[in-house]
Design a protein around this motif. Structure first.
Motif, PDB file in Angstrom:
ATOM      1  N   LYS A  36      -2.165  -0.740 -10.450  1.00  0.00           N
ATOM      2  CA  LYS A  36      -0.723  -0.670 -10.200  1.00  0.00           C
ATOM      3  C   LYS A  36      -0.379  -0.776  -8.719  1.00  0.00           C
ATOM      4  N   TRP A  37      -1.397  -0.791  -7.864  1.00  0.00           N
ATOM      5  CA  TRP A  37      -1.173  -0.742  -6.429  1.00  0.00           C
ATOM      6  C   TRP A  37      -1.133  -2.125  -5.795  1.00  0.00           C
ATOM      7  N   LYS A  38      -0.306  -2.264  -4.782  1.00  0.00           N
ATOM      8  CA  LYS A  38      -0.250  -3.491  -3.972  1.00  0.00           C
ATOM      9  C   LYS A  38      -0.350  -3.091  -2.501  1.00  0.00           C
ATOM     10  N   GLY A  39      -1.319  -3.685  -1.814  1.00  0.00           N
ATOM     11  CA  GLY A  39      -1.482  -3.456  -0.390  1.00  0.00           C
ATOM     12  C   GLY A  39      -1.164  -4.710   0.396  1.00  0.00           C
ATOM     13  N   TYR A  40      -0.534  -4.539   1.550  1.00  0.00           N
ATOM     14  CA  TYR A  40      -0.116  -5.682   2.371  1.00  0.00           C
ATOM     15  C   TYR A  40      -0.227  -5.307   3.839  1.00  0.00           C
ATOM     16  N   ARG A  41      -0.704  -6.276   4.644  1.00  0.00           N
ATOM     17  CA  ARG A  41      -0.711  -6.074   6.095  1.00  0.00           C
ATOM     18  C   ARG A  41      -0.746  -7.425   6.802  1.00  0.00           C
ATOM     19  N   GLN A  42      -0.412  -7.399   8.093  1.00  0.00           N
ATOM     20  CA  GLN A  42      -0.371  -8.621   8.903  1.00  0.00           C
ATOM     21  C   GLN A  42      -1.442  -8.588   9.991  1.00  0.00           C
ATOM     22  N   GLY A  43      -2.636  -8.243   9.616  1.00  0.00           N
ATOM     23  CA  GLY A  43      -3.757  -8.236  10.548  1.00  0.00           C
ATOM     24  C   GLY A  43      -4.903  -7.430   9.987  1.00  0.00           C
ATOM     25  N   THR A  44      -6.129  -7.793  10.343  1.00  0.00           N
ATOM     26  CA  THR A  44      -7.292  -7.128   9.762  1.00  0.00           C
ATOM     27  C   THR A  44      -7.403  -5.663  10.173  1.00  0.00           C
ATOM     28  N   LYS A  45      -6.699  -5.276  11.251  1.00  0.00           N
ATOM     29  CA  LYS A  45      -6.690  -3.875  11.678  1.00  0.00           C
ATOM     30  C   LYS A  45      -5.276  -3.318  11.745  1.00  0.00           C
ATOM     31  N   ALA A  46      -4.341  -4.051  11.151  1.00  0.00           N
ATOM     32  CA  ALA A  46      -2.954  -3.595  11.141  1.00  0.00           C
ATOM     33  C   ALA A  46      -2.766  -2.496  10.093  1.00  0.00           C
ATOM     34  N   PRO A  47      -1.776  -1.626  10.288  1.00  0.00           N
ATOM     35  CA  PRO A  47      -1.493  -0.594   9.273  1.00  0.00           C
ATOM     36  C   PRO A  47      -1.167  -1.240   7.926  1.00  0.00           C
ATOM     37  N   LEU A  48      -1.660  -0.634   6.883  1.00  0.00           N
ATOM     38  CA  LEU A  48      -1.464  -1.164   5.533  1.00  0.00           C
ATOM     39  C   LEU A  48      -0.192  -0.598   4.923  1.00  0.00           C
ATOM     40  N   GLU A  49       0.606  -1.474   4.320  1.00  0.00           N
ATOM     41  CA  GLU A  49       1.715  -1.041   3.491  1.00  0.00           C
ATOM     42  C   GLU A  49       1.197  -0.903   2.059  1.00  0.00           C
ATOM     43  N   LEU A  50       1.609   0.172   1.380  1.00  0.00           N
ATOM     44  CA  LEU A  50       1.114   0.435   0.036  1.00  0.00           C
ATOM     45  C   LEU A  50       2.286   0.675  -0.911  1.00  0.00           C
ATOM     46  N   TYR A  51       2.249  -0.019  -2.057  1.00  0.00           N
ATOM     47  CA  TYR A  51       3.340   0.080  -3.027  1.00  0.00           C
ATOM     48  C   TYR A  51       2.786   0.319  -4.428  1.00  0.00           C
ATOM     49  N   ASP A  52       3.480   1.130  -5.186  1.00  0.00           N
ATOM     50  CA  ASP A  52       3.171   1.370  -6.594  1.00  0.00           C
ATOM     51  C   ASP A  52       4.048   0.444  -7.413  1.00  0.00           C
ATOM     52  N   LEU A  53       3.494  -0.680  -7.849  1.00  0.00           N
ATOM     53  CA  LEU A  53       4.293  -1.688  -8.540  1.00  0.00           C
ATOM     54  C   LEU A  53       4.780  -1.229  -9.905  1.00  0.00           C
ATOM     55  N   SER A  54       4.153  -0.239 -10.481  1.00  0.00           N
ATOM     56  CA  SER A  54       4.605   0.257 -11.784  1.00  0.00           C
ATOM     57  C   SER A  54       5.958   0.949 -11.678  1.00  0.00           C
ATOM     58  N   GLU A  59      -6.498   7.638   0.239  1.00  0.00           N
ATOM     59  CA  GLU A  59      -7.716   7.188  -0.447  1.00  0.00           C
ATOM     60  C   GLU A  59      -7.502   5.804  -1.069  1.00  0.00           C
ATOM     61  N   VAL A  60      -6.298   5.524  -1.542  1.00  0.00           N
ATOM     62  CA  VAL A  60      -5.991   4.203  -2.086  1.00  0.00           C
ATOM     63  C   VAL A  60      -5.954   3.177  -0.956  1.00  0.00           C
ATOM     64  N   VAL A  61      -5.385   3.573   0.168  1.00  0.00           N
ATOM     65  CA  VAL A  61      -5.366   2.694   1.352  1.00  0.00           C
ATOM     66  C   VAL A  61      -6.790   2.308   1.737  1.00  0.00           C
ATOM     67  N   LYS A  62      -7.689   3.273   1.763  1.00  0.00           N
ATOM     68  CA  LYS A  62      -9.083   2.994   2.128  1.00  0.00           C
ATOM     69  C   LYS A  62      -9.731   2.039   1.132  1.00  0.00           C
ATOM     70  N   ALA A  63      -9.462   2.242  -0.137  1.00  0.00           N
ATOM     71  CA  ALA A  63     -10.057   1.381  -1.170  1.00  0.00           C
ATOM     72  C   ALA A  63      -9.562  -0.058  -1.025  1.00  0.00           C
ATOM     73  N   ILE A  64      -8.274  -0.230  -0.759  1.00  0.00           N
ATOM     74  CA  ILE A  64      -7.727  -1.576  -0.609  1.00  0.00           C
ATOM     75  C   ILE A  64      -8.225  -2.218   0.678  1.00  0.00           C
ATOM     76  N   GLU A  65      -8.321  -1.458   1.745  1.00  0.00           N
ATOM     77  CA  GLU A  65      -8.868  -2.001   2.991  1.00  0.00           C
ATOM     78  C   GLU A  65     -10.313  -2.455   2.795  1.00  0.00           C
ATOM     79  N   ALA A  66     -11.062  -1.735   1.965  1.00  0.00           N
ATOM     80  CA  ALA A  66     -12.446  -2.135   1.679  1.00  0.00           C
ATOM     81  C   ALA A  66     -12.481  -3.458   0.924  1.00  0.00           C
ATOM     82  N   VAL A  67     -11.549  -3.655  -0.004  1.00  0.00           N
ATOM     83  CA  VAL A  67     -11.466  -4.926  -0.724  1.00  0.00           C
ATOM     84  C   VAL A  67     -11.143  -6.054   0.248  1.00  0.00           C
ATOM     85  N   MET A  68     -10.196  -5.821   1.147  1.00  0.00           N
ATOM     86  CA  MET A  68      -9.827  -6.843   2.128  1.00  0.00           C
ATOM     87  C   MET A  68     -11.018  -7.234   3.003  1.00  0.00           C
TER      88      MET A  68
END
Length: 446
Positions: free
Chosen positions: A379-397, A412-421
């Protein structure tokens, strides 16, 4: 030596049929998910695509390969997501970047399996004289535009057929007698007729409603309180609906509709000027070139009478990247390179185990910034404009429009999405992945 052949339940069903299944992928250009009635659109009548959904399956969590033309086409052809594929923006550090010989495309896979392969519309992955031309990438025939800028003109003096110019005398000397999409749609239908007795793959990469926003007849919307460009855009979407209906009707006329899977989709989100008057983004944030939902969430309808359950829906996280694996399982052909693509066949047939990915990944080198990354994970969407930029996190549900950034609440969700990136981004010599956004830099336009 023993040969062990492992077939899924879905492919066993297909193996029982003597005729290899035909494959048609209709991808229109720059139409938003909100332009179609079956996805809640209310301003443009789309009765044929709505009929596709009523008689087939509507995917509600499907995504374009990218948020702009060329990389989406690269993802579709190669089955590699934008962190792995060669073309990640319309331009690159070396200008236009054609597909190299080393790439293995879905058309090559199907051609090797005995399919007739035809493409009609906008190619965008290699101009004449390069390694990326479609006839070097598995197509028996490609008719339309090879160059993206050429495709902006609906009244050019020529089109291209297998790298050769086809003159259009009605468009010379400033005349505008021949609307190219009509020719391209007619060629699409002609190819289907000519190959009705053998397995075929049709890639209908039709150009409307991409600008320039011109069409011979927009009279159906003459009474609307819109600008002429908006009226023309609406008429172009309606024309795509009409021609999609022509494909469906032809398959029924030829008696091969039960042997043919048809997908309808769009290559990326709409342009900003159509969001307010037409609701083209479907209420989602972002437009073309944005990795927010409005730029990459795609209409995705599957029609396959007798195989796909009428009126069914799927919320599987999937998209254009999965076309290759789906075709390979249906055709019994050579699979894509890598494992980014998953087969949708078990979903379409309702038989066998559906492989579910943990996340989908995108990156792009144009748009609101010179570099963007995005991940959909559950249900999560992560977005950022740089490999070290702060991540925006949204619950799409709860927040499909991506209005409420929850990154501070769910580290913890931010960390998981950053790991995927980090995992899914492969550096490319053709593109510069920036660590953070740069201010006052003009974005490239296409």
């Amino acid at each position: 030596m023993k040969l062990l052949l492992i077939l899924t339940a879905a492919s066993l069903v297909l193996a029982a049929s003597a005729r290899p299944k035909n494959l048609i992928f209709i991808m229109v250009d720059d139409a938003g998910v909100g332009d179609f009635g079956c996805y809640g659109g209310e301003r443009i009548p789309t009765p044929n695509i709505d009929r596709m959904a009523k008689e087939g399956m509507r995917f509600t969590n499907a995504y374009s390969g990218s948020a702009v033309c060329a990389p989406t086409r690269c993802v579709l052809m190669t089955g590699k997501h934008p962190g792995h594929c060669v073309r990640r923006a319309n331009q690159s550090n070396v200008g236009l970047l054609p597909l190299p010989d080393s790439e293995f495309t879905v058309a090559e896979s199907l051609k090797e399996a005995g399919y007739a392969t035809g493409g009609f519309g906008k190619w965008g992955l290699g101009n004449p004289g390069t390694t990326g031309v479609p006839e070097k990438q598995g197509f028996d025939l490609f008719y339309g535009y090879y160059d993206q800028k050429h495709a902006h003109d609906y009244y050019p003096d020529h089109l291209i057929r297998n790298s050769e110019k086809v003159p259009l005398p009605g468009n010379t000397g400033g005349k505008k007698e021949t609307y190219t999409h009509t020719l391209i749609a007619d060629e699409t239908l002609k190819f289907i007729r000519e190959h009705k007795d053998e397995p075929f793959f049709v890639y209908a990469c039709w150009t409307p409603p991409h600008g320039k926003y011109v069409i011979p007849d927009a009279s159906a919307f003459a009474d609307k309180p819109w600008s002429q460009a908006v009226k023309n855009y609406a008429a172009m979407v309606a024309l795509m609906d009409t021609d999609t209906g022509r494909v469906m009707d032809l398959l029924k006329e030829l008696g091969i509709e039960k042997d043919t899977l048809v997908i309808f989709t769009s290559d990326n989100g709409p342009n900003a000027q159509f969001v307010k008057p037409l609701g083209s983004a479907g209420g989602l944030r972002g437009v073309k070139r944005h990795l927010h939902e409005g730029g990459v969430r795609a209409p995705f309808v599957a029609w396959w009478p007798g195989t796909v359950e009428a009126g069914s829906e799927s919320d599987l996280l999937c998209g254009h990247v999965d076309w290759f694996a789906t075709c390979a399982e249906i055709a019994g052909s050579k699979p894509q390179q890598g494992d980014d693509s998953i087969s949708l066949l078990p979903v379409l047939t309702g038989k066998g185990e559906v492989k579910k990915r943990d996340a989908m990944y995108w990156e792009i080198y144009e748009g609101p910034g010179p570099f963007q990354q995005a991940v959909r994970m559950g249900k999560w969407k992560g977005y950022r404009q740089g490999t070290k930029a702060p991540l925006e996190l949204y619950d799409l549900s709860k927040d499909a429009a991506e209005e409420n950034d929850l990154s501070s609440e769910y580290p913890e969700v931010v960390k998981a999405i950053e790991a995927v990136m980090k995992r899914e981004h492969e550096p490319s010599k053709y593109y510069n992945a920036l660590e953070g956004p740069k201010k006052n830099r003009k974005n490239r336009k296409k």
